[in-house]
Design an enzyme around this catalytic site. Structure first.
Site, PDB file in Angstrom:
ATOM      1  CB  SER B 109      65.579  61.811  18.705  1.00 52.67           C
ATOM      2  OG  SER B 109      66.336  60.708  18.265  1.00 52.67           O
ATOM      3  CE  LYS B 110      68.172  56.279  20.336  1.00 53.23           C
ATOM      4  NZ  LYS B 110      68.837  55.053  19.915  1.00 53.23           N
ATOM      5  CG  ASN B 111      70.337  66.240  24.196  1.00 52.73           C
ATOM      6  OD1 ASN B 111      69.568  66.710  25.011  1.00 52.73           O
ATOM      7  ND2 ASN B 111      71.472  66.795  23.888  1.00 52.73           N
TER       8      ASN B 111
END
Lengths: 445, 331
Positions: B109-111
Site C-alpha cells: 500500500s505504500k508503492n
C-alpha cells in the site's frame, strides 16, 4: 555535551496527557510513547556513563560505515530485488555517503560505476532504474548526482546533456509540472528532480521552468509545509523538494516563508530528531529533508523577514514583486542560481537545535556494525545511511558562514571533532567541492 | 517461489506458450556495481519480460507475464507502464483489472506505481467508479490511517469523480478515532475548502473554529487542531484578529499554566499581526514569565518570545529569530 531537552519544552502529542485520558490513549499517542521510551532509555544511559564511555558513544564509526557501504557497492543479497528499479539510487546513496565520510572509491570501481550508469542511460536521454528500464526522473537525479560525486572527466562527460534536455522537456506536462516518467505520476518530487538535474547540468532555461513555481506554490498547505500535490498533507520530503526547486528557479518568495519556517521548526521533537509530518514518528532521514530546509532558510531569512513585515502592514502576503533579488551576485543564467546561492550571506545560526539533532543521529540512528537506521528498533539501510549522514553534515556546518574556508568550531560538532563530515551543497545534496567541480565542467563545455 | 494458489511455479522456459521467445538477459556489463544476487525465478521472469518489452509485444501472454513480474517486484515502473500499453491495446475488461490491483495493493500500500496505476484505471472508468475507489482507500486507511498515497488518491477521486457527500462525516469519524491523526485534519481542511457543496471556507469558518477549539481544549498539547485553527484564517488576517474565539482559546490555555506552547505561539502570531491584548492577557503572560523566570521586557511580544525561548529550548534559535524580526508596530 548531551542535549536532552527539558520535558517542559516537549511538543509531542504524548506529553502530559490529562490524568483521566491516560487510560484511553489514541494510536498516535501509544506509538509515540513507545518510541519515546526507547529513545530516552538510550539518552538516560548516556547520562549515567563515564566521560570516556560518553565520548565513545558519540563517536562516528567511520570504518564500519565505509565497510557496510563498500560491500553494498560490490554485492547485494537476493532480498534487494525490491530495489531492482532503483539501482542508480543505490549508487547515489552509497557513493554520496562514502564522499560525506571524506573517502572515495578506487579508480577501477569508479570506472565500473560510470560504465554501469551508462547502461542505465536511455538512448533518448535520462536514466532508468537499471539497464533497459525506461528513463525516470528520480533515477536520473540519482545518476547525475552520483556522477558529479565521482567527479572525474570520464564520469561528467558520460552524461548526454543534449538528450537530457529533450527528456526533461518530454516529462513536462502542459500544466507546467513534471511527470516522473512517460505517462507517470506528477508531483513535487518530479519538479525538484527535473529542476535540480537541469540546473546542475547547466541546461535550465525559461521553457523548463514555466509554471513550475505556481504548481509548487499550490502545494503549500495551511500548515506551512509543502505537500506532494495540491490538497495533500504537508510532508518533510516534499517540503525540501518544493523549497529547493523554488530557490533554483528564483521563485522562493512565492511561498509563505514565515509559515513554512514555523512548520519545519516544530517538526523537531523531544527525541531530538525530526518527524516528517505533524504528529508522526521521528525518523532519521528527515534530519536531511527537514534540517536541509532550515539550512536553506538560513540564506532566505531576510526574505522571510520582509514577508512577515509585509503581511503585517498589508494584511496579506507580498505584493507580487520578487523579493529574493539575487542581483548581489548577478546570475547571468538560470543554471547559475545554485552557484550564487552559496555566495549569499548566512545571517544567523540554524533555526533548529543542531547539537540535539546530531545526538539523535549518533545515538539513535547509527548502527554500530555500520550504516544508519530510521529509529531504534528498525534495521539499517542505504537510504537511511545517506540521509542520516547528509543531515549530520548539515547540522555540523549549520553555524558556518563559509564551510569551505572556515570549518565549524569544536563545540558545533557533537562528539570527537573527527566526526566532522564533508560539507554539502544543500540545494542538490552533493559534496560542495564536487558541486563546484561539476559546475565548472558543465559551464565550460 | 510458489504462486498464490500454492502450486509450484513452472519456469517460463518449460512453458510451451513461451517456446518461441528468446529470453533477454540484463545488460549489466562485465563489472556491474550494486549487483543484486537475483533468485533464479526473478531473473528468468525479467529476462522474458525484457524480450516482450523490447519487441513491444502487446499480447495476452505479455499481460500475464507483467502480473508475474509485478508480483515479484511491484516497484518496477517500466513493467506497470508496459502493462498499461498492453491493456489499452487488448481492450481488456477494466473491472477485472481493478480486482487485480485490489489484490496487489493489499500487500503494497505504500508503492507509488500501484496508486498511479489505480488512478489511471479509475480515470478510464469515470464517475461510476467513485464509490468503489473511496471504499478501497477507506480499507487501506483502516490499516494505516495516515497512508499518504491513500489520502492523495482519495482526494483525487473526490475532485475528479465526485462522492463528496459523506466525506465530512468520514473525517469526523477518523478524528474521533484518533484526534492526533493530522492526515484526517488535513482531509477536513480539504473538504471544507474544496467541496462544491459546502460553500467554501468562509461559510464554514464559524462552526469549524468551534470544532477546532473543542479539540484544543480537550488536548492543548495536540498540534493538529492548532494548525487547523490557524489555517481557517489563511489569507484573512482581519478576521483572525477580530474573531474573539481565537484569542479567548489562547487565553484559556495560557491561564491553565501547562501545555501552553501552541497557545503562546499562536498568541505571538496574533501580536505580530497587530492584535491589541487586554490587561488580562498582559497579566497572564506576566504570570507565566515569572513562573518560568525568563527575562522581562516592556514590549509584550518580546516577553512572549523570551518565555518561548525558555520553555521550548529545542527551538530557542527559532524564538530568538522571531524576536529579532518582530514588526516595529507590535506592542
Amino acid at each position: 555535551m548531551a542535549a536532552v531537552p527539558s520535558s517542559s519544552g516537549s511538543t509531542r502529542c504524548s506529553s502530559h496527557p490529562h490524568p483521566h485520558q491516560e487510560m484511553k490513549l489514541t494510536i498516535t499517542q501509544l506509538e509515540q510513547l513507545k518510541v519515546e521510551r526507547k529513545v530516552f532509555e538510550i539518552y538516560h544511559l548516556l547520562s549515567d556513563v563515564s566521560p570516556h564511555a560518553k565520548s565513545l558513544m558519540m563517536e562516528l564509526w567511520r570504518d564500519k560505515h565505509i565497510e557496510f557501504l563498500t560491500r553494498g557497492l560490490r554485492q547485494l543479497g537476493p532480498s534487494f530485488f525490491v530495489l531492482d528499479a532503483n539501482r542508480p539510487w543505490l549508487c547515489y546513496w552509497i557513493l554520496h555517503s562514502i564522499a560525506l565520510l571524506g573517502e572515495s572509491v578506487d579508480s577501477e570501481l569508479e570506472n565500473n560505476v560510470v560504465d554501469f550508469l551508462s547502461r542505465c542511460q536511455d538512448k533518448d536521454g535520462g536514466y532508468g532504474g537499471g539497464p533497459g528500464q525506461m528513463p525516470h526522473l528520480a533515477t536520473t537525479y540519482a545518476a547525475v548526482n552520483t556522477l558529479v560525486t565521482l567527479g572525474s572527466e570520464r564520469a561528467l562527460s558520460s552524461i548526454d546533456r543534449g538528450k537530457m534536455y529533450k527528456f526533461l522537456l518530454k516529462m513536462k506536462d502542459s500544466s507546467g509540472a513534471f511527470r516522473m516518467h512517460d505517462g507517470g505520476e506528477m508531483d513535487v518530487r518530479a519538479s525538484y528532480t527535473a529542476i535540480s538535474v537541469a540546473s546542475m547540468l547547466n541546461i535550465l532555461d525559461s521553457v523548463l521552468i514555466r509554471d513550475v513555481g505556481s504548481f509548487i506554490q499550490r502545494c503549500q498547505t495551511y500548515e506551512g509545509g509543502i505537500a506532494g500535490e495540491p490538497g495533500s498533507e504537508a510532508h518533510g520530503g516534499y517540503t525540501f523538494c518544493g523549497l529547493a526547486a523554488m530557490i533554483l528557479i528564483n521563485e522562493a518568495d512565492k511561498l509563505d516563508l514565515p509559515n513554512l519556517i514555523d512548520w519545519v521548526a516544530f517538526r523537531q521533537g523531544v527525541e531530538c530528531g525530526f518527524q516528517g509530518r505533524t504528529n508522526k514518528l521521528v525518523d532519521g532521514c528527515y534530519s536531511f529533508w527537514q534540517g536541509g530546509v532550515l539550512a536553506l532558510m538560513q540564506k532566505l531569512l531576510s526574505v522571510a523577514g520582509k514577508q512577515s513585515e509585509a503581511s503585517t502592514l498589508c494584511g496579506g502576503l507580498g505584493s507580487g514583486e520578487s523579493m529574493y533579488n539575487m542581483t548581489s551576485s548577478t546570475p547571468g543564467k538560470l543554471s547559475d542560481i545554485g552557484f550564487s546561492f552559496m555566495n549569499e550571506k548566512t545571517e544567523c545560526g540554524p533555526l533548529f537545535h543542531s547539537v540535539a539533532l546530531q545526538q539523535y543521529l549518533l545515538l539513535c540512528s547509527q548502527v554500530l556494525e555500520g550504516g544508519f537506521k530510521d529509529k531504534p528498533g528498525k534495521n539499517r539501510d542505504h537510504y537511511h545511511s545517506c540521509y542520516c549522514l547528509s543531515g549530520l553534515s548539515v547540522s555540523q556546518y549549520s553555524c558556518c558562514k563559509d564551510p569551505r574556508h572556515n570549518p565549524p568550531l569544536p563545540n558545533e560538532v557533537l562528539g570527537p571533532y573527527s566526526n566532522l563530515l564533508e560539507p554539502i551543497h544543500p540545494l542538490y545534496n552533493v559534496i560542495l567541492d564536487k558541486y563546484y567541480k561539476g559546475h565548472e565542467f558543465f559551464s565550460s563545455s | 517461489m510458489s504462486s498464490d494458489d500454492g502450486e509450484e511455479r513452472v519456469p517460463l522456459s518449460r512453458r510451451p506458450e513461451w517456446a518461441d521467445v528468446r529470453p533477454l538477459p540484463q545488460d549489466d556489463g562485465p563489472n556491474p556495481v550494486v549487483p543484486i544476487a537475483y533468485r533464479e525465478d526473478f531473473r528468468e521472469a525479467m529476462d522474458y519480460f525484457r524480450a516482450v518489452y523490447l519487441a513491444d509485444e502487446r499480447s495476452l501472454r505479455s499481460l500475464n507475464l507483467t502480473s508475474e513480474v509485478i508480483a515479484m517486484n511491484p516497484g518496477n515502473y517500466t513493467v506497470w507502464h508496459f502493462r498499461r500499453l498492453v491493456l489499452e491495446t487488448l481492450n481488456v475488461g477494466l473491472l477485472e483489472e481493478r480486482d487485480y490491483v485490489d489484490h496487489v495493493a493489499e500487500h503494497n500500500s505504500k508503492n507509488y506505481q500501484i496508486w498511479h496505476h489505480r488512478r489511471w484505471l479509475a480515470e478510464k472508468l469515470g464517475p461510476k467508479a467513485a464509490n468503489k475507489e473511496l471504499e478501497f482507500t477507506k480499507k487501506i486507511l483502516t490499516i494505516d490511517a495516515k497512508n499518504y498515497h491513500a489520502w492523495s488518491h482519495r482526494q483525487w477521486v473526490l475532485q475528479a469523480l465526485g462522492g463528496w457527500d459523506d466525506e465530512l462525516d468520514y473525517c469526523q469519524k477518523l478524528i474521533e478515532d484518533d484526534v492526533f491523526n493530522n492526515s484526517a485534519w488535513n482531509q477536513r481542511y480539504f473538504v471544507i475548502t474544496r467541496s462544491p457543496f459546502l460553500g467554501g471556507l468562509q461559510a464554514s469558518r464559524e462552526s469549524e473554529v468551534s470544532y477546532a477549539i473543542e479539540a484544543i481544549m480537550a488536548n492543548p498539547e495536540n498540534e493538529s487542531p492548532w494548525r487547523y485553527l490557524r489555517g481557517l484564517y489563511k489569507n484573512d488576517i482581519d478576521q483572525f484578529l477580530s474573531d474573539n474565539h481565537v484569542s479567548e482559546a489562547c487565553l484559556k490555555v495560557l491561564k491553565s499554566g501547562h501545555n501552553f506552547l501552541f497557545a503562546l505561539s499562536l498568541f505571538l502570531d496574533l501580536l505580530c499581526f497587530g492584535f491589541q491584548p487586554s490587561d488580562e492577557f498582559k497579566r497572564v503572560v506576566e504570570g507565566l514569565r515569572n513562573s518560568v523566570a525568563s527575562s522581562s521586557d516592556a514590549n509584550l511580544a518580546t516577553s512572549v518570545c523570551n518565555i518561548l525561548e525558555t520553555v521550548d529550548p529545542l527551538r530557542a534559535n527559532y524564538w530568538a529569530w522571531r524576536r529579532s524580526t518582530l514588526p516595529s508596530i507590535v506592542c
